[in-house]
Every structure is written in structure tokens, then in C-alpha cells.
Write an enzyme that holds these catalytic residues in place. Structure first.
Site, mmCIF file in Angstrom:
data_model
loop_
_atom_site.group_PDB
_atom_site.id
_atom_site.type_symbol
_atom_site.label_atom_id
_atom_site.label_comp_id
_atom_site.label_asym_id
_atom_site.label_seq_id
_atom_site.Cartn_x
_atom_site.Cartn_y
_atom_site.Cartn_z
ATOM 1 N N VAL A 498 94.336 67.248 60.986
ATOM 2 C CA VAL A 498 95.544 68.001 61.304
ATOM 3 C C VAL A 498 96.573 67.140 62.033
ATOM 4 C CG1 VAL A 498 94.286 70.175 61.397
ATOM 5 C CG2 VAL A 498 94.580 68.852 63.486
ATOM 6 N N GLU A 499 97.817 67.609 62.041
ATOM 7 C CA GLU A 499 98.929 66.935 62.715
ATOM 8 C C GLU A 499 99.113 65.505 62.212
ATOM 9 O OE1 GLU A 499 101.488 67.428 65.618
ATOM 10 O OE2 GLU A 499 101.323 68.817 63.962
ATOM 11 N N GLY A 500 98.970 65.322 60.923
ATOM 12 C CA GLY A 500 99.089 63.992 60.333
ATOM 13 C C GLY A 500 97.717 63.376 60.190
#
Length: 811
Positions: A498-500
């Protein structure tokens, strides 16, 4: 030869001292004059003066310099300028630079780091952590959440809402708690040491949800409506960015909005947007009452401006709006946090639902990059720290409790290695978390650093948990209410993804973004090369180019000098234990800056596509940042002598990794001969850094096997209890009792060696030991309690076939 050597030394001194072009000209002219007098003239002397005049006269006359040098280089470099999309440009402009830029410069100003105020909690924040957060943690049963309910219990949801856990970042005048970023981090860290599901539920509204966007860009009407409701939990937010066809590539987002007129809430003609989207992986999506939606906005009829393709825009949409569909839930690796898809078909919204109103159309990606970077720097690092601290405390205790061959397994050299990694990595992780949170609270918004600690801390947490699983053995792989590690092990890839995704964060964001954002000259050179005014561009380019050349020459001279002396003469902060590490960061920083310039010069715009090279550069920068954080945190804690094994392990590990990554770059650069010459300049004596040695591994591992202030500092801030029937409480109880009984056990073993007592387990010889007055009855009771607690700590769950068949997915 002597004159030649003296010229090289003089040039090195001038470069090291950053002498101006004018001073350099005068000094070289003086050397040439002395050489001429010593030689008495001749052809060689005449030739040297011709070369001197041909080089230094044009360089000192700006008009000539620009025509003969700068203009030529300008024309060569302009076609090499890499193309940059709007989303890339906005990502580069997001946030600011801080210590990352100092490391990139090759000569970090330690005052920037050491003057940063230490991260601290206010009395109100500490009371919240000691009160509501402690209570919330005591309410959480992770096995029940992940195996039976696949959700938080309703009373936990109510408690989270009642105590405004989702409003930590919202100001008090909107009904929120208005906590610092450090407090936000401490809350998430503590909850994550108990339940990742609860931690994710709390962290998303405070970092990835609409609240942060509203605070930065929302209209007053939007703030007044949504922020009080978000703070009280009356609204559950989710942010919908990722879709099936566009993950990290936001430019490929297929979700669209068309500016048009339509009916809305009884009005026949309202100017708004007709939306169509398809999103997935949306955390809190299945229970959200309001979506923050990112989409591409188009205005084919030019109703709000003169552009058809307006760009990425963000709007807030209540989930009960006509046409919005909330899908079923995803099932992310046995984690129970709410996550799922949503989509919209011909959903009409008025323009004032855009965050910031019509004035912010097309600014969505910029808004996201500005706001979500801080979330990346707080929430996932906090979750990683909570998991790592929990493993350090409990697996360390387990290694002391669990015995094989009549010895605690933690005393085996094979176990010491993963134990030392657990302790050392946790020390690094916590230091980076605290220092970065302190920087955020000090007003910094370092986008590159947010990528560094998201990547590094989640990856290092992965290694900590893996090492914990290796030590736990069978007790780690048998799931059940007694297993505190299995679910964390299963959910690790969520934080990595998640988040990149971490692969792209490392290979594209840290150095790819940092090379432009943090470099002292590259961004200015790119601006000059992209300037349409040719004369102004050349003037700008000429100035920055020669500053850049001077910096490269300085770094070349400084890199060689620091390599020869191992940076012994560099002025740095620190005490007798930490000073050498500050010096090595300074040395590697110069090497990193010099090699980065060489890569940029030889590869130009193609470096953007050389992800293996950029990934290794990212590793160097990341490890230098982590080592800096370790030193800063050590100082902030008062430089405790008991923590020295952790300090040495952490610094030696990060410096060694930075060195190895830097050396690996030389093998992948073009123009091998200059690359290897550069390596010889920076590492004239070979590799100076080694990984932690065996004696340090032994010392570091031992810190987790005994009660000490160091162990408490290392694991401070997580949920700890002494309930014998609790999943981690039974480990803590057993650890304390086993330590208390150790001297008694030593008496019995000594008597057995002297053949005063027969061989066998301690429980088998207790009566004999009492009767011979080797131990007292009270001491015997301590042994019985310790063995009972030890068995409870090492026990694992078992289930009937019926129980297992009834434990299927119920969502």
C-alpha cells in the site's frame, strides 16, 4: 615530477577549499610564475602559459565564457533533458527538502539535524495514550477479530468513534484532538502492537482520508460541514485512488468526470460533473459514508474554462449518492480491516463537491502529493515500529523462556544472530520514525524522506518478523489465540504494497525523485534548459553550471582526502562513541554526491529508466538517512551508555549497506575506466566498513534476554500487560517469573554437577533439594511457578476438525 605533484596538491587544496575562479586563476598563475623562474624559460614553459591563457582568460570573462563554454554545453544538454509528465512534475514539486538535501550535497550541515527539537508528547497527548489508547488495546482480541468476526467488534467501533480516534489531526475548533504528528505516530504504533486491523482502521482517516485534504485545500463550507462529523466518527471516510487499470501510474487513470448541466436535488439546471469510475483496494471502502474520489476531469463544452482536458481532480462524494455502488469486501491475507472496491455509473455531483471548490479543478494530483506524503511518513512507519517492538519484546522473552539442551535457546549462537537483527533493526526503525515525526512537527514536509522511511521501515519490519518466526519455530506457525506472531507474518505484504508498492518506491521515487528534488543544482539546471527565453536561459545556465562544476571538483578532492584519512579530521558533533559514525556519514555523503553526478553526466535522461542503478542509489541515500536518525535519536535520549551495543550495531549495519550499494553502482555505470578510477579515488584503501562483528552480535542479542532499562527503552510505547491468559501477557509473566527463578535453578544445577542431587528436571529433584537444604520451600515454589508459566508461554493451540471447518471465510 616534483613540480607536477605540487600542482596536483595545489589544485586539490583549491578544490577542497572551494576557492573562487578568480582566486584559482591567481594561485595557478603564481605557481606557473615560480615554475617559469625555476626552469628559466623554454618551450614547455611557453606552452603552459598558452594553455593557461586559453583556459583561464575566457573563464574569467563572462561574455567569452558563455559563448565558448556554456552555450556549447547548453546545446548539448538541452536535447538530453528527459520528458516529464504533469504528474511527475507535480510529484517533484510536492513537499520540501530537509536532511535528504544535506546528504545529497556532499557536505551535510550537522546543525540542521542536531538542532531539530526532540520528539515529545504534550501532557494531553500522553494522557490520551495512557487512557483511551490503553483501554482500546485491552479491548482488542486479534484472533477473534481475524478468525471469527473478520471485523472489529461493534463496541470497539463505538469506542473509536466516541474518543475521536479518527480525528487526531483535526483542529479542536472543528471538534478534533489536534494532536502532533508524533502523537499520531505513537497512537498508531501502540495499537498496531495489539491489532493491525485496529491500527489500519485508525490510521487511514488520519493520513489517507479526506480530512488532511480538507484541512489544506477545502472551502470553509466544506470544512465546517465535514470536519466535525469526521472527528466524531459520524462520517467514515475512504479515499478512492487506485483502480484495476492504473495503480502507480496515475496518468493512466481511466476514471472520468465530464462537466455538464443536470438536475440535482429538485433544481432543473445545476452545473456539475457526471462521473464514471471503478476503484479497488480501497481501505474502509465497504463501511465508508463519504468517498474522496480522484478522477480525470474534462470540459468538452468549455463550461468552466478554455481547456477541455482539465486534469486530475478530487471530490468528496457521500456514498448514498445515486449511482454510487459499494462492492463486496476484499480479503487481504487474513487481515480483517475493511477493504473493498467501489464504482460509480453516471453519478452527477455539483461543482462545490470538489475539494476546494471549482478553483481547485485539475489540481488533484498536486493536492495528493502534498498531503499524502506526510501520511506515508507517519502511519506505515508507526505500524512497522509497533510490530517490530512487539516482536523484540515477546520473541526476546520467548528465547529466554524456551529451553533446549537445558539452556535458554537465546544463548545459542545460531539464535543470537536473528535476535541481534531483531533488536538492531527495531532500534533503527524507531529512531527513523521519531526523528521524521519530529521534523514533520517542526514544519518540514520532506517528500523524499517520506518515501525512504515508508520503504525502509516496512522492509526492515518484514525482516524482523521473519526472524521472529524463525526463532518461534512451531509456536509461530500454529495459528490460534495463543499465537501473537502468525497474523502479523501473514499481513506483512499489505504494508509492503500500500501507499506505493515498495519496488517502485525504491527504484523510482527515492532517487528518481531525489536526484532532481534534493540535488543542489540539477533542478536549477533543468529550469534553465527548459526556459524559452534563450538569453535569460543561457545566463541562468552559465551561473549554475559553474557552481556545479566547482561542487564536483570539491567533492572529488574531498572524497580522496576523506578516503585517505578515513575522515579522521572532519569536524562533526557527537561523543567519543558516536563521533566516528558522524564522520563516516560525511565521507559516504561526498562519495554518494560525486557518483550521482557521474551517473547523471554519463547517462543523462536515460538514468530515469535505469532502475537497478537508481535502486542502488536509493539504498545509499536511505541508509545514510537511517544512520543519521540513529545518531540523532541516541543524542535525544541522553546518550545512554547501556544502549551502546544497539548504537554500534545500527550504525555499522547501515554504513556497511550504504558502502556495498555504492560499490555495486560502479559495476553498472557506463565508461568503466573512469568509473573504476572514481572508485579508486573514493576507496583508496579498499572497503572501510564491515557488518556487525560476532562480539557485537552477542551483546545486542543479550539485551533482549534480560530485564533492563535498554529493553524497556527499545520497546517503549507498545501495549504491555501481565495478564496470564492474554496472548502476550502470558509471555511477559513467564519472562519475569523465569528470570526471578534463575538463581534458584542455578543452585540446583550446581548441586547436580557436584552429584549432591540426581540428574533430571528441576521439578523432579525439588523434594531432594529441599530436604538437603540446597533451596528453601519458598524458592521451590518459585521454581514451580516458573515452570508452570514457562509451559503456558510455549504452549500452542489445537483444534478439532469441526472447529477448523467452521472457521472459513464469513465475509
Amino acid at each position: 615530477m616534483i613540480w607536477l605533484i605540487s600542482l596536483f596538491i595545489l589544485a586539490g587544496v583549491l578544490a577542497y577549499g572551494r576557492a573562487s575562479l578568480r582566486w584559482t586563476t591567481l594561485v595557478v598563475a603564481g605557481w606557473l610564475g615560480l615554475f617559469s623562474l625555476a626552469q628559466g624559460g623554454g618551450n614547455w614553459v611557453f606552452l603552459l602559459w598558452v594553455i593557461f591563457d586559453a583556459v583561464f582568460i575566457p573563464l574569467n570573462v563572462p561574455a567569452i565564457r558563455k559563448r565558448l563554454f556554456s552555450r556549447v554545453i547548453f546545446k548539448v544538454m538541452k536535447p538530453m533533458l528527459p520528458t516529464m509528465s504533469q504528474t511527475e512534475r507535480e510529484a517533484l514539486e510536492a513537499g520540501n527538502t530537509w536532511w535528504d538535501a544535506e546528504l545529497f550535497s556532499g557536505h551535510p550541515d550537522w546543525k540542521v539535524l542536531m538542532d531539530l527539537p526532540a520528539a515529545k508528547l504534550s501532557a494531553e497527548e500522553q494522557a490520551f495514550i495512557d487512557g483511551p489508547v490503553e483501554t482500546l488495546c485491552s479491548m482488542l482480541d486479534d484472533w477473534d477479530i481475524t478468525h471469527n468476526r473478520f471485523d472489529l467488534p461493534s463496541e470497539v467501533w463505538d469506542y473509536i468513534k466516541q474518543h475521536k480516534f479518527c480525528g487526531m489531526i483535526i483542529p479542536k475548533h472543528y471538534g478534533g484532538l489536534e494532536f502532533s504528528e508524533y502523537a499520531h505516530s505513537e497512537v498508531v504504533m501502540k495499537i498496531s502492537s495489539r491489532s493491525s486491523t485496529a491500527a489500519v482502521t485508525v490510521m487511514v482517516p488520519n493520513s489517507l482520508g479526506p480530512a488532511k485534504l480538507l484541512l489544506a485545500y477545502g472551502t470553509e463550507q466544506q470544512k465546517n460541514h465535514y470536519l466535525p462529523r469526521l472527528a466524531k466518527g459520524l462520517e467514515i471516510p475512504a479515499f478512492a485512488l487506485t483502480g484495476p487499470h492504473a495503480g502507480s501510474d496515475a496518468g493512466a487513470m481511466p476514471d472520468t468526470g465530464i462537466v455538464c448541466y443536470d438536475k440535482f436535488k429538485g433544481k432543473d439546471k445545476v452545473l456539475g460533473i457526471r462521473l464514471n469510475w471503478d476503484k479497488r483496494y480501497i481501505t474502509l471502502g465497504p463501511v465508508a459514508t463519504v468517498l474522496g474520489l480522484a478522477f480525470k476531469l474534462y470540459d468538452p463544452e468549455r463550461l468552466i474554462g478554455d481547456q477541455e482536458n482539465i486534469g486530475i481532480t478530487v471530490a468528496l462524494i457521500p456514498t448514498d449518492t445515486a449511482g454510487v455502488s459499494i462492492g463486496k469486501r476484499h480479503f487481504p491475507l487474513d487481515s480483517a480491516f475493511q477493504n473493498g472496491p467501489n464504482w460509480g455509473k453516471d453519478v452527477f455531483i455539483p461543482l462545490d463537491w470538489i475539494i476546494g471548490g471549482a478553483e481547485q479543478v485539475g489540481n488533484g494530483w498536486k493536492m495528493l502529493m502534498q498531503c499524502l506524503a506526510t501520511g506515508r511518513a507517519v502511519s506505515l512507519p508507526a505500524l512497522s515500529t509497533g510490530a517490530s517492538k512487539m516482536v523484540s519484546r515477546n520473541t526476546g522473552a520467548y528465547a529466554r523462556i524456551r529451553k533446549q539442551f537445558n539452556l535458554p535457546i537465546g544463548e545459542f549462537e545460531g539464535i543470537e544472530e536473528p535476535l541481534s537483527r531483531i533488536a538492531g533493526q527495531t532500534y533503527i526503525i524507531d529512531a527513523a520514525r521519531k526523528v521524521t515525526a519530529a521534523a514533520l512537527d517542526d514544519g518540514q514536509k520532506p517528500s523524499v524522506i517520506s518515501a525512504i522511511i515508508k520503504y525502509e521501515l516496512t522492509e526492515r519490519m518484514r525482516r524482523v518478523v521473519n526472524d521472529g518466526m524463525d526463532i518461534q519455530g512451531g509456536s509461530g506457525i500454529c495459528l490460534g489465540p495463543k499465537n501473537y506472531l502468525g497474523r502479523i507474518y501473514q499481513v506483512i505484504p499489505v504494508s509492503i504494497t500500500v501507499e506505493g508498492a515498495n519496488i517502485l518506491t525504491r527504484t523510482m521515487m527515492i532517487f528518481g525523485q531525489g536526484a532532481v528534488r534534493c540535488h543542489p543544482y540539477i533542478q536549477r539546471e533543468m529550469e534553465a534548459l527548459g526556459n524559452e527565453n534563450s538569453e535569460q536561459a543561457l545566463q541562468q545556465f552559465d551561473q549554475v553550471l559553474f557552481e556545479h562544476i566547482g561542487s564536483v571538483l570539491h567533492n572529488l578532492a574531498a572524497g580522496f582526502w576523506l578516503g585517505l584519512t578515513n575522515a579522521r579530521f572532519v569536524e562533526v558533533p557527537g561523543d567519543q562513541h558516536s563521533r566516528r559514525y558522524f564522520r563516516q556519514i560525511a565521507r559516504l555523503s561526498i562519495g554518494f554526491a560525486l557518483v550521482a553526478d557521474f551517473a547523471l553526466l554519463t547517462l543523462g535522461g536515460s538514468l530515469k529508466r535505469k532502475e537497478r542503478i537508481s535502486g542502488r542509489f536509493a539504498d545509499v541515500l536511505s541508509n545514510l538517512y537511517l544512520c543519521s536518525c540513529v545518531l540523532k535519536n541516541y543524542q535525544d535520549q541522553g546518550s545512554p551508555q547501556d544502549d551502546l551495543p544497539l548504537l554500534h550495531w545500527a550504525c555499522q549495519q547501515t554504513l556497511h549497506r550504504a558502502q556495498q550499494s555504492l560499490l555495486a553502482i560502479f559495476h553498472t555505470l557506463p565508461m568503466r575506466i573512469p568509473a573504476y578510477l572514481l572508485r579508486a579515488v573514493l576507496f583508496p584503501s579498499g572497503k572501510p566498513y564491515s557488518p556487525p562483528a560476532d562480539h557485537l552480535i552477542h551483546q545486542t542479542a543479550g539485551l533482549l534476554l534480560e530485564n533492563s532499562p535498554t529493553r524497556d527503552r527499545l520497546t517503549h510505547g507498545i501495549y504491555i500487560n501481565d495478564k496470564p491468559d492474554d496472548v502476550t501477557g502470558r509471555i511477559e509473566v513467564a519472562f519475569q517469573v523465569v528470570l526471578a527463578a534463575t538463581p534458584v535453578g542455578a543452585k540446583i544445577h550446581a548441586a547436580q554437577k557436584q552429584k549432591q542431587l540426581p540428574k533430571g528436571g528441576v521439578l523432579d529433584v525439588l523434594e531432594a533439594a529441599i530436604s538437603q537444604a540446597i533451596i528453601s520451600k519458598k524458592e521451590a515454589e518459585l521454581i514451580v511457578s516458573a515452570e508452570k508459566a514457562r509451559f503456558a508461554a510455549i504452549s500452542v493451540d489445537d483444534f478439532s476438525s469441526e472447529q477448523l471447518s467452521n472457521g472459513g471465510v464469513k465475509i
